[in-house]
Motif scaffolding. Sequence first.
Motif, PDB file in Angstrom:
ATOM      1  N   GLN A 178      72.464  71.199 -46.343  1.00 31.65           N
ATOM      2  CA  GLN A 178      72.849  71.534 -45.350  1.00 31.65           C
ATOM      3  C   GLN A 178      72.378  70.785 -43.820  1.00 31.65           C
ATOM      4  O   GLN A 178      72.790  69.797 -43.156  1.00 31.65           O
ATOM      5  N   VAL A 179      70.661  70.884 -44.041  1.00 27.65           N
ATOM      6  CA  VAL A 179      69.615  70.656 -42.748  1.00 27.65           C
ATOM      7  C   VAL A 179      69.759  69.459 -42.819  1.00 27.65           C
ATOM      8  O   VAL A 179      70.203  68.673 -41.908  1.00 27.65           O
ATOM      9  N   THR A 180      69.484  68.809 -43.970  1.00 34.54           N
ATOM     10  CA  THR A 180      69.271  66.702 -43.628  1.00 34.54           C
ATOM     11  C   THR A 180      70.715  66.439 -43.345  1.00 34.54           C
ATOM     12  O   THR A 180      70.539  65.320 -42.988  1.00 34.54           O
ATOM     13  N   GLN A 181      71.815  67.227 -43.643  1.00 39.17           N
ATOM     14  CA  GLN A 181      72.972  67.049 -43.471  1.00 39.17           C
ATOM     15  C   GLN A 181      72.627  66.659 -41.654  1.00 39.17           C
ATOM     16  O   GLN A 181      72.877  65.906 -41.152  1.00 39.17           O
ATOM     17  N   TYR A 182      72.586  67.749 -41.837  1.00 42.38           N
ATOM     18  CA  TYR A 182      72.783  67.999 -39.516  1.00 42.38           C
ATOM     19  C   TYR A 182      71.645  67.201 -39.226  1.00 42.38           C
ATOM     20  O   TYR A 182      71.802  66.049 -38.318  1.00 42.38           O
ATOM     21  N   PHE A 183      70.569  66.826 -40.024  1.00 45.11           N
ATOM     22  CA  PHE A 183      69.513  66.418 -39.135  1.00 45.11           C
ATOM     23  C   PHE A 183      70.127  64.424 -39.532  1.00 45.11           C
ATOM     24  O   PHE A 183      69.980  63.650 -38.208  1.00 45.11           O
ATOM     25  N   LYS A 184      70.590  63.819 -40.432  1.00 45.13           N
ATOM     26  CA  LYS A 184      70.934  62.631 -40.616  1.00 45.13           C
ATOM     27  C   LYS A 184      72.625  62.939 -39.686  1.00 45.13           C
ATOM     28  O   LYS A 184      72.906  61.485 -38.748  1.00 45.13           O
ATOM     29  N   LEU A 185      73.464  63.414 -38.787  1.00 40.69           N
ATOM     30  CA  LEU A 185      73.940  63.729 -38.080  1.00 40.69           C
ATOM     31  C   LEU A 185      73.742  63.555 -36.754  1.00 40.69           C
ATOM     32  O   LEU A 185      73.816  62.843 -35.903  1.00 40.69           O
ATOM     33  N   GLU A 186      72.632  63.884 -36.569  1.00 40.70           N
ATOM     34  CA  GLU A 186      71.625  63.946 -35.005  1.00 40.70           C
ATOM     35  C   GLU A 186      71.387  62.291 -34.821  1.00 40.70           C
ATOM     36  O   GLU A 186      71.401  61.507 -34.144  1.00 40.70           O
ATOM     37  N   LYS A 187      71.186  61.143 -36.266  1.00 37.98           N
ATOM     38  CA  LYS A 187      70.548  60.457 -36.016  1.00 37.98           C
ATOM     39  C   LYS A 187      72.218  59.250 -35.796  1.00 37.98           C
ATOM     40  O   LYS A 187      72.108  57.970 -35.167  1.00 37.98           O
ATOM     41  N   LYS A 188      72.934  59.451 -36.463  1.00 35.72           N
ATOM     42  CA  LYS A 188      74.622  59.280 -36.136  1.00 35.72           C
ATOM     43  C   LYS A 188      74.829  59.078 -34.519  1.00 35.72           C
ATOM     44  O   LYS A 188      75.220  58.271 -33.926  1.00 35.72           O
ATOM     45  N   VAL A 189      74.501  60.135 -34.123  1.00 36.01           N
ATOM     46  CA  VAL A 189      75.216  60.405 -32.957  1.00 36.01           C
ATOM     47  C   VAL A 189      74.165  59.590 -31.548  1.00 36.01           C
ATOM     48  O   VAL A 189      74.646  58.629 -31.108  1.00 36.01           O
ATOM     49  N   ALA A 190      73.010  59.580 -32.093  1.00 36.22           N
ATOM     50  CA  ALA A 190      71.751  58.705 -31.679  1.00 36.22           C
ATOM     51  C   ALA A 190      72.571  57.438 -31.218  1.00 36.22           C
ATOM     52  O   ALA A 190      71.984  56.464 -30.337  1.00 36.22           O
ATOM     53  N   ALA A 191      72.876  57.044 -32.875  1.00 35.48           N
ATOM     54  CA  ALA A 191      72.937  55.782 -33.195  1.00 35.48           C
ATOM     55  C   ALA A 191      74.775  54.924 -32.722  1.00 35.48           C
ATOM     56  O   ALA A 191      74.953  54.101 -32.335  1.00 35.48           O
ATOM     57  N   GLY A 192      75.004  55.985 -31.861  1.00 35.11           N
ATOM     58  CA  GLY A 192      76.103  54.922 -31.381  1.00 35.11           C
ATOM     59  C   GLY A 192      77.274  56.245 -31.514  1.00 35.11           C
ATOM     60  O   GLY A 192      78.654  56.033 -30.518  1.00 35.11           O
ATOM     61  N   ALA A 193      77.857  57.185 -32.282  1.00 31.48           N
ATOM     62  CA  ALA A 193      79.452  57.820 -32.472  1.00 31.48           C
ATOM     63  C   ALA A 193      79.523  58.443 -31.506  1.00 31.48           C
ATOM     64  O   ALA A 193      78.545  59.448 -31.034  1.00 31.48           O
ATOM     65  N   ARG A 194      80.649  58.806 -31.225  1.00 33.42           N
ATOM     66  CA  ARG A 194      81.323  58.929 -30.241  1.00 33.42           C
ATOM     67  C   ARG A 194      81.987  60.114 -30.559  1.00 33.42           C
ATOM     68  O   ARG A 194      82.526  61.032 -29.487  1.00 33.42           O
ATOM     69  N   PHE A 195      82.807  60.461 -31.864  1.00 37.79           N
ATOM     70  CA  PHE A 195      82.845  61.201 -32.038  1.00 37.79           C
ATOM     71  C   PHE A 195      83.064  61.770 -33.659  1.00 37.79           C
ATOM     72  O   PHE A 195      82.007  60.933 -34.437  1.00 37.79           O
ATOM     73  N   ILE A 196      82.913  62.827 -34.334  1.00 29.21           N
ATOM     74  CA  ILE A 196      82.733  63.744 -34.988  1.00 29.21           C
ATOM     75  C   ILE A 196      84.692  63.797 -36.207  1.00 29.21           C
ATOM     76  O   ILE A 196      85.023  65.024 -35.657  1.00 29.21           O
ATOM     77  N   VAL A 197      84.239  63.691 -37.441  1.00 31.11           N
ATOM     78  CA  VAL A 197      85.086  64.506 -39.057  1.00 31.11           C
ATOM     79  C   VAL A 197      84.389  64.904 -39.052  1.00 31.11           C
ATOM     80  O   VAL A 197      83.406  64.740 -39.814  1.00 31.11           O
ATOM     81  N   THR A 198      84.922  65.962 -39.826  1.00 30.73           N
ATOM     82  CA  THR A 198      83.801  66.914 -40.357  1.00 30.73           C
ATOM     83  C   THR A 198      84.948  66.294 -42.312  1.00 30.73           C
ATOM     84  O   THR A 198      85.701  65.775 -42.789  1.00 30.73           O
ATOM     85  N   ASN A 439      67.960  57.740 -43.979  1.00 31.28           N
ATOM     86  CA  ASN A 439      67.922  57.667 -43.245  1.00 31.28           C
ATOM     87  C   ASN A 439      68.528  59.692 -43.412  1.00 31.28           C
ATOM     88  O   ASN A 439      69.167  59.816 -42.280  1.00 31.28           O
ATOM     89  N   GLY A 440      68.819  59.442 -44.776  1.00 30.21           N
ATOM     90  CA  GLY A 440      69.374  61.075 -44.834  1.00 30.21           C
ATOM     91  C   GLY A 440      70.423  60.570 -46.053  1.00 30.21           C
ATOM     92  O   GLY A 440      70.742  59.531 -46.249  1.00 30.21           O
ATOM     93  N   PRO A 441      70.765  62.051 -46.227  1.00 32.07           N
ATOM     94  CA  PRO A 441      72.093  62.258 -47.541  1.00 32.07           C
ATOM     95  C   PRO A 441      73.428  61.592 -47.611  1.00 32.07           C
ATOM     96  O   PRO A 441      73.967  61.322 -45.936  1.00 32.07           O
ATOM     97  N   CYS A 442      73.966  61.024 -48.423  1.00 31.93           N
ATOM     98  CA  CYS A 442      75.443  60.856 -47.659  1.00 31.93           C
ATOM     99  C   CYS A 442      76.686  62.277 -47.757  1.00 31.93           C
ATOM    100  O   CYS A 442      75.717  63.184 -48.467  1.00 31.93           O
ATOM    101  N   GLY A 443      77.641  62.588 -47.692  1.00 33.59           N
ATOM    102  CA  GLY A 443      77.854  63.538 -47.912  1.00 33.59           C
ATOM    103  C   GLY A 443      78.631  63.841 -49.209  1.00 33.59           C
ATOM    104  O   GLY A 443      79.301  65.173 -49.934  1.00 33.59           O
TER     105      GLY A 443
END
Length: 523
Positions: A178-198, A439-443
Amino acid sequence: MKETFQNSLNNKNEMTIAWELVPGRGAREKSQESALKAAEEAAKGDRVHALTITDNPGGNPAILADYLGMEILRMGIEPLVHFSCKDKNRYQMESQLYALNRAEVNNLLVLTGDYPEALEGRRPKPVFDMDSTHTLELITKMNNGLEVQGRKGPIKYHPTSFFTGAAVSPFKATEAEQVTQYFKLEKKVAAGARFIVTQLGYDARKFHEVLQFLKVHNGDIPVLGNLYILSYSAAKLMNQNQIPGCVVPDKLLAKIEEEKDASDKGLEKRLLRAAKMYAVMKGMGFSGVHIGGHNIKYHQVEYIIDKGEELSIDWQDLAAEFDYPIPGGFYYFEKDKASGLNTTKPVNREKLPLNAPVGITYKISRIMHSIFFDPGKPLYRAMKYLSKALDGSILERPFHKLELLLKVGLYDCKDCGDCALPDTGYVCPMSQCPKNQRNGPCGGSNNGFCEVNPDRQCIYVRAYSRLKKYGEEEQLRGTQIPACNWDLYQTSGWKNFYLGRDHAAACPVDKAKDKKIKELAQH
């Protein structure tokens, strides 16, 4: 066409509706015609802001989402194309992206992608040249006007206008997952993700957890909750982990099994459950919902929206109905006793046990790294001098063979030449992750184990556990690791490191970023 989907997501007073279509294999089969008919109805109904089109879900071949997206756009409704990394290298991605932009298909959900399935007893070669963070970074560069070095100097291409999102799974059983999922989420946002889908699950507290994490760490970014109308057949597959990343615990499966004996095979209760989920997501603060389900009709989508709006006033009471956690599962935040959801205070992870053994190999690796690869140590300078002396000499090949002998034995090295071992707790992402995630795990992991090789723990569960042993797990949320440089394939990773040819030269130690990581860890 006006940008309905993007404008809706940016409107805090409106719930954005995305409806998923699965076009399937073939060109003029029933599945494609059904998808286009649904699109036509949605365009006329004017309740759906975007139709999401899957990209080979389950790793099976299907018609390209791009082309169906173009047809749907002509109907007067925006497509949201799933853009995955599983079967395209970086040049093919760029070509496909420019084609999409030229066709004005600009809404993209960037995904790692499912591992290709073996059909007729033969599995195709997976690609996974870039991960989702790399792809988002590429699209951001394209949106700003991609600049490349030409023969006569730099060339800057016309900016694209993509609106890109990314996915995250809050439905993970272990701390490390779970924590590495969220770490990768931060990288996705930093890389340019402008919305998130769970990803897909049925635990209200876990849905709320995503919002809390983004609220604490990434500010105000729109999130669509994944709302799936769950039939018994789909629930059974998800319960058995046959659809990676989708979580249906035994408790929920048993309930759906009871419902299927009704005269309508449980359809009414499925739709009502979906409407209740809509209400809960709206109440929690989701920007919208991503509606999916097999053979769902447009009038059923309308029912979910209308009924969900009606029920949303009672969302806090309804949230208690979505109490389908993973048994013994990890939660990132402490529980709010009043609501049953989450506070913004992270749990104390220091006291939690490691999710994977550390082992002697990692301990040896740490010692060797501190002696040979730390720029502040004398042997680092000696190795750098030796690498310069060996470069291009007759001893270069024997030196490489010695390195390979050691690294194959210790890490199952694939000789990529652009070594990421120090970045991932000395677990090789190129040899031990089937999707080569740097850069972190897949889902797709399940209870800490790999989606593709279920007898092996996910490499990021192992990496996180190794680093946590020494209080260094926050390193995994740091600098983005570039995609592998295949110019370096079958060359000495050691020499490439010391001579500044690998990605370590492009990602130098950033003291300001290290300080930020420490602040995040304390937070």
